[in-house]
Motif scaffolding. Structure first.
Motif, mmCIF file in Angstrom:
data_model
loop_
_atom_site.group_PDB
_atom_site.id
_atom_site.type_symbol
_atom_site.label_atom_id
_atom_site.label_comp_id
_atom_site.label_asym_id
_atom_site.label_seq_id
_atom_site.Cartn_x
_atom_site.Cartn_y
_atom_site.Cartn_z
ATOM 1 N N LEU A 138 -5.350 3.354 19.103
ATOM 2 C CA LEU A 138 -6.403 3.056 18.142
ATOM 3 C C LEU A 138 -5.924 3.377 16.726
ATOM 4 N N SER A 139 -6.302 2.568 15.781
ATOM 5 C CA SER A 139 -5.957 2.817 14.381
ATOM 6 C C SER A 139 -6.514 4.156 13.912
ATOM 7 N N ASN A 140 -5.715 4.882 13.098
ATOM 8 C CA ASN A 140 -6.206 6.133 12.511
ATOM 9 C C ASN A 140 -6.723 5.917 11.091
ATOM 10 N N SER A 141 -7.053 4.669 10.768
ATOM 11 C CA SER A 141 -7.514 4.317 9.426
ATOM 12 C C SER A 141 -8.941 4.788 9.173
ATOM 13 N N ASP A 142 -9.283 4.911 7.901
ATOM 14 C CA ASP A 142 -10.663 5.230 7.515
ATOM 15 C C ASP A 142 -11.633 4.205 8.091
ATOM 16 N N ASP A 143 -11.245 2.920 8.042
ATOM 17 C CA ASP A 143 -12.142 1.855 8.501
ATOM 18 C C ASP A 143 -12.482 1.999 9.977
ATOM 19 N N ALA A 144 -11.480 2.336 10.794
ATOM 20 C CA ALA A 144 -11.732 2.490 12.224
ATOM 21 C C ALA A 144 -12.607 3.709 12.494
ATOM 22 N N GLN A 145 -12.405 4.779 11.732
ATOM 23 C CA GLN A 145 -13.224 5.981 11.909
ATOM 24 C C GLN A 145 -14.677 5.711 11.519
ATOM 25 N N VAL A 146 -14.858 4.974 10.429
ATOM 26 C CA VAL A 146 -16.208 4.615 9.988
ATOM 27 C C VAL A 146 -16.885 3.722 11.023
ATOM 28 N N ALA A 170 1.847 1.826 -14.786
ATOM 29 C CA ALA A 170 0.837 2.413 -13.905
ATOM 30 C C ALA A 170 0.038 1.285 -13.258
ATOM 31 N N ILE A 171 0.132 1.188 -11.934
ATOM 32 C CA ILE A 171 -0.542 0.133 -11.183
ATOM 33 C C ILE A 171 -1.934 0.622 -10.775
ATOM 34 N N ASP A 172 -2.964 -0.074 -11.222
ATOM 35 C CA ASP A 172 -4.327 0.245 -10.788
ATOM 36 C C ASP A 172 -4.575 -0.392 -9.425
ATOM 37 N N THR A 173 -5.352 0.300 -8.583
ATOM 38 C CA THR A 173 -5.516 -0.164 -7.196
ATOM 39 C C THR A 173 -6.917 -0.678 -6.879
ATOM 40 N N TYR A 174 -7.907 -0.468 -7.733
ATOM 41 C CA TYR A 174 -9.222 -1.115 -7.600
ATOM 42 C C TYR A 174 -9.919 -0.809 -6.263
ATOM 43 N N ASN A 175 -9.766 0.407 -5.764
ATOM 44 C CA ASN A 175 -10.336 0.763 -4.444
ATOM 45 C C ASN A 175 -9.805 -0.126 -3.325
ATOM 46 N N ASP A 176 -8.623 -0.699 -3.509
ATOM 47 C CA ASP A 176 -8.057 -1.654 -2.550
ATOM 48 C C ASP A 176 -6.724 -1.121 -2.020
ATOM 49 N N HIS A 177 -6.728 -0.763 -0.748
ATOM 50 C CA HIS A 177 -5.532 -0.223 -0.099
ATOM 51 C C HIS A 177 -4.333 -1.148 -0.217
ATOM 52 N N ALA A 230 -3.713 6.634 -5.381
ATOM 53 C CA ALA A 230 -2.767 6.250 -4.329
ATOM 54 C C ALA A 230 -3.299 6.484 -2.924
ATOM 55 N N MET A 231 -4.231 7.430 -2.753
ATOM 56 C CA MET A 231 -4.705 7.726 -1.402
ATOM 57 C C MET A 231 -5.709 6.702 -0.885
ATOM 58 N N VAL A 232 -5.930 5.650 -1.648
ATOM 59 C CA VAL A 232 -6.748 4.541 -1.166
ATOM 60 C C VAL A 232 -6.127 3.928 0.097
ATOM 61 N N VAL A 233 -4.841 4.216 0.336
ATOM 62 C CA VAL A 233 -4.158 3.671 1.522
ATOM 63 C C VAL A 233 -4.764 4.178 2.826
ATOM 64 N N THR A 234 -5.517 5.280 2.784
ATOM 65 C CA THR A 234 -6.097 5.812 4.027
ATOM 66 C C THR A 234 -7.084 4.833 4.664
ATOM 67 N N LYS A 235 -7.530 3.854 3.902
ATOM 68 C CA LYS A 235 -8.444 2.846 4.456
ATOM 69 C C LYS A 235 -7.835 2.160 5.668
ATOM 70 N N SER A 236 -6.521 1.894 5.634
ATOM 71 C CA SER A 236 -5.892 1.199 6.761
ATOM 72 C C SER A 236 -4.624 1.872 7.269
ATOM 73 N N TYR A 237 -3.937 2.693 6.412
ATOM 74 C CA TYR A 237 -2.606 3.193 6.779
ATOM 75 C C TYR A 237 -2.407 4.577 6.152
ATOM 76 N N PRO A 238 -3.039 5.612 6.729
ATOM 77 C CA PRO A 238 -2.990 6.949 6.129
ATOM 78 C C PRO A 238 -1.587 7.536 5.997
ATOM 79 N N ASP A 239 -0.641 7.119 6.844
ATOM 80 C CA ASP A 239 0.706 7.702 6.836
ATOM 81 C C ASP A 239 1.674 6.956 5.925
ATOM 82 N N ALA A 294 -15.661 -0.215 3.932
ATOM 83 C CA ALA A 294 -15.174 -0.928 5.115
ATOM 84 C C ALA A 294 -15.900 -2.255 5.338
ATOM 85 N N GLY A 295 -15.333 -3.335 4.804
ATOM 86 C CA GLY A 295 -15.962 -4.649 4.915
ATOM 87 C C GLY A 295 -16.065 -5.138 6.349
ATOM 88 N N THR A 296 -15.028 -4.893 7.152
ATOM 89 C CA THR A 296 -15.076 -5.316 8.554
ATOM 90 C C THR A 296 -16.228 -4.634 9.268
#
Length: 409
Positions: A44-52, A358-365, A385-394, A69-71
């Motif tokens: 199972l994915s360890n992403s924020d989206d899967a936990q939500v 400096a790259i802005d991420t717009y709440n987008d992993h 940068a920790m916006v990546v936890t939405k799909s890929y925390p590692d 989590a749009g999905t």
């Protein structure tokens, strides 16, 4: 958190990375396991989206907050609508309340659901009072987010009369629809997809089964980009992947051959190798069936000085951010010659690249991860940068395994 990124001193890379299960497959499997308790899930994915998603499926009343989590928003809308006796307020982040959901709500209400809008019509938050849905025919526009379609297909076998879904117009994101139907098939649920009509037969129960979630091909895309931008001879092995994948983003293995990336399959793994190839100066690609890898491909092209024209990107306007405008803004900062419309992106060839942007991420992993491989060509900063936890925390830890220099600012 802000991270400063720079590439490894030696860009001839060799390592093995284990990537978490696909977020898309995980969320589908979680919903099906809630409908049919005999289902177990592995990898199972360890992403924020899967936990939500998992947390939302445990509720029957009160407020269900799915954050970004749009999905989960789309899938839980269908789930609660058909869950008799449930009474929930389904909501999310500020951006989520700006993402349209009217087409799905209209379809569910047409089937007999009781869904209303708490604030602005057509947008979350949603008040959902679950009830038995006995109607079994509905129509949807075919060129919308496939998540609307999958939301209906996932609950379809639990409805007493199943579902017949007619898609009007040209269908986009077909692989994601096929992923959903493939999972139903694994459970012994009968479905049929002919022309623009999908039918799913009702099934009261399924035999106990274990669904093994394949690792995420969208996450693999960033390593395809890293290999493309690395020296000939670079080899990165990723697990766990299947050659006969249900995921539409597995088209990466064909797309990235133009960038000199060769994919070979082993037992539950793929190895990406940079091989000599005849460089191209411009590529054209229709990504209607794999829009989630558009950011990665655009950034790879920029990093390699290749121009591109990407089409079929209309769903990117309603993602975590307007991804087309976000790409336009951030690539322009780096010195790109870029233009976008509401469904296309065009990038000119460029040999210049600005440093320490400096790259802005717009709440987008995907903004954070798509731009990270450019550290092989220039130093840059990733904001939030920790916006990546939405799909890929590692993700950042895995970059460090490849000897990228990742420093918190």
């Amino acid at each position: 958190m802000k991270l400063h990124l720079s590439g490894p001193e030696n860009t001839l890379l060799k390592d093995t990375i284990k990537i978490t299960g696909s977020k898309s497959e995980s969320n589908r499997s979680l919903l099906l396991s809630a409908l049919y308790p005999g289902i177990k899930i592995e990898n199972l994915s360890n992403s924020d989206d899967a936990q939500v998603m998992a947390a939302g499926l445990k509720q029957r009343e009160g407020t269900v907050d799915i954050h970004h989590a749009g999905t989960a928003m789309r899938f839980l809308t269908g789930y609660f609508a058909a869950l008799e006796g449930s009474d929930v307020l389904l909501t999310g982040s500020k951006r989520m309340t700006e993402r349209p959901i009217k087409i799905l709500v209209d379809a569910l209400n047409e089937l007999g659901a009781n869904i209303s809008y708490e604030k602005e019509e057509g947008y979350p938050p949603l008040r959902i009072k679950g009830k038995k849905l006995s109607k079994n025919r509905v129509r949807l526009p075919a060129n919308i987010s496939s998540q609307y379609i999958s939301s209906l297909l996932l609950i379809a076998p639990s409805l007493e009369n199943g579902l017949e879904l007619e898609l009007v117009g040209k269908i986009t994101s077909v692989p994601y629809i096929q992923m959903t139907l493939g999972l139903l098939t694994e459970l012994g649920i009968d479905s049929d997809f002919r022309g623009n009509t999908i039918s799913v037969k009702p099934k009261a129960s399924v035999n106990p089964v274990t669904l093994v979630v394949e690792s995420d091909w969208s996450s693999a895309s960033y390593f395809y980009s890293i290999v493309a931008l690395s020296e000939v001879g670079t080899e990165i092995t990723l697990s766990a992947y299947k050659e006969n994948s249900l995921q539409g983003d597995s088209v990466l293995k064909e797309i990235y051959t133009v960038f000199g990336v060769e994919t070979s399959f082993g037992e539950n793994r793929i190895t990406l190798k940079k091989v000599p190839n005849n460089p191209t100066s411009f590529i054209e690609r229709d990504l209607a069936n794999a829009p989630d890898i558009a950011q990665t491909i655009a950034v790879t092209c920029f990093g390699m000085g290749i121009g591109c024209h990407l089409t079929g990107l209309h769903t990117l306007k309603i993602k975590e951010t307007d991804r087309l405008e976000a790409l336009n803004t951030e690539l322009t900062k780096l010195g790109a010659d870029i233009s976008v419309t509401d469904k296309t992106l065009t990038l000119g060839t460029s040999t210049l690249m600005n440093k320490d942007v400096a790259i802005d991420t717009y709440n987008d992993h995907r903004m954070a991860m798509a731009f990270a491989p450019l550290a092989l060509r220039t130093s840059l900063v990733i904001n939030d940068a920790m916006v990546v936890t939405k799909s890929y925390p590692d993700f950042w830890n895995d970059l460090q395994k490849l000897h990228f220099k990742v420093r918190e600012l």
